[in-house]
Write a protein that holds these residues in place. Structure first.
Motif, PDB file in Angstrom:
ATOM      1  N   ARG A  19      23.164 -54.363 -54.357  1.00  0.00           N
ATOM      2  CA  ARG A  19      22.423 -55.536 -54.802  1.00  0.00           C
ATOM      3  C   ARG A  19      22.940 -55.987 -56.168  1.00  0.00           C
ATOM      4  O   ARG A  19      23.506 -55.188 -56.927  1.00  0.00           O
ATOM      5  CB  ARG A  19      20.913 -55.239 -54.911  1.00  0.00           C
TER       6      ARG A  19
ATOM      7  N   THR B  20      13.990 -57.076 -52.697  1.00  0.00           N
ATOM      8  CA  THR B  20      14.820 -56.325 -51.744  1.00  0.00           C
ATOM      9  C   THR B  20      15.442 -55.109 -52.409  1.00  0.00           C
ATOM     10  O   THR B  20      15.505 -54.024 -51.810  1.00  0.00           O
ATOM     11  CB  THR B  20      15.928 -57.228 -51.166  1.00  0.00           C
TER      12      THR B  20
ATOM     13  N   SER C 167      14.989 -51.168 -51.468  1.00  0.00           N
ATOM     14  CA  SER C 167      16.198 -50.408 -51.144  1.00  0.00           C
ATOM     15  C   SER C 167      16.340 -49.180 -52.025  1.00  0.00           C
ATOM     16  O   SER C 167      16.766 -48.113 -51.562  1.00  0.00           O
ATOM     17  CB  SER C 167      17.436 -51.307 -51.301  1.00  0.00           C
TER      18      SER C 167
END
Length: 227
Positions: free
Chosen positions: A103, A109, A113
């Motif tokens: 990322r 998100t 994660s």
């Protein structure tokens, strides 16, 4: 009515009122005596032990000195002092962690994660920023050098996320203004600020800022009236 009867009646009324007054006085004393204050322990606003493992990302820094490890370690120590036994997992720098989960920024998100990749139930991350030093200059009697006591205003922002949902569970921002290591300048105009050791440079600024920022993690005592 006979004066003797009147006098006797008035005396009787006085006795009754006197008895009532004594009775009320005794009961009031009992009530006051039964009511007292005592110290009561109030639990912390945020219970970190509710999470099995909490990941800690090294705090980001906006300052001249490299304080990343210094601030992060003080924060970890303060949290574990506030709630002994809380399980903290040091994850490294923000850049390293984001690269691990592929990322580019710490968004919803990414938080989810990180939780899956590192097996952490919650995540702590913060940012430390410090202003430019504001000196109080004193020139030597020979006009060859000057010394200045520097004042710095620093801000610490920290957040706690739940990695399963990505929601922000808690956040806090604290600001402190403290004197730090002195500025020095010679007649050639060369200026030095602080020292190579961040503890020496920033003195009590970082510990006090971290302590204030983690207040919600600590239990505290209050005095309450008990009957």
């Amino acid at each position: 009515m006979d004066n003797c009867l009147i006098s006797s009646f008035q005396h009787s009324i006085k006795l009754k009122y006197g008895t009532i007054a004594v009775f009320l006085s005794i009961n009031l004393s009992i009530l006051v005596g039964c009511s007292h204050t005592e110290k009561v322990l109030v639990p912390p606003r945020v219970d970190l032990k509710a999470y099995r493992t909490i990941g800690v990302i090294d705090f980001s820094i906006t300052a001249d000195s490299d304080l990343r490890e210094y601030v992060t370690q003080h924060y970890i120590q303060s949290v574990q002092s506030a709630q002994p036994g809380v399980r903290l997992l040091e994850l490294g720098t923000k850049e390293h962690v984001l690269t691990t989960v592929s990322r580019k920024k710490l968004d919803l998100t990414a938080i989810k994660s990180i939780g899956s990749a590192y097996k952490v139930d919650a995540l702590i991350f913060g940012h430390f920023s410090a202003s430019e030093p504001k000196p109080n200059v004193r020139l030597s009697s020979t006009w060859e050098s000057l010394h200045a006591g520097a004042i710095i205003e620093a801000t610490l922002l920290s957040k706690l996320w739940e990695t399963d949902s990505g929601v922000t569970l808690w956040s806090n921002t604290t600001v402190r203004k403290e004197p730090v290591a002195s500025l020095k300048a010679d007649s050639s105009g060369n200026i030095e600020f602080g020292a190579s050791d961040p503890k020496e440079t920033y003195g009590n600024l970082v510990p006090e800022l971290v302590f204030a920022n983690t207040t919600d993690f600590r239990a505290y005592y209050v005095r309450r009236k008990i009957k």
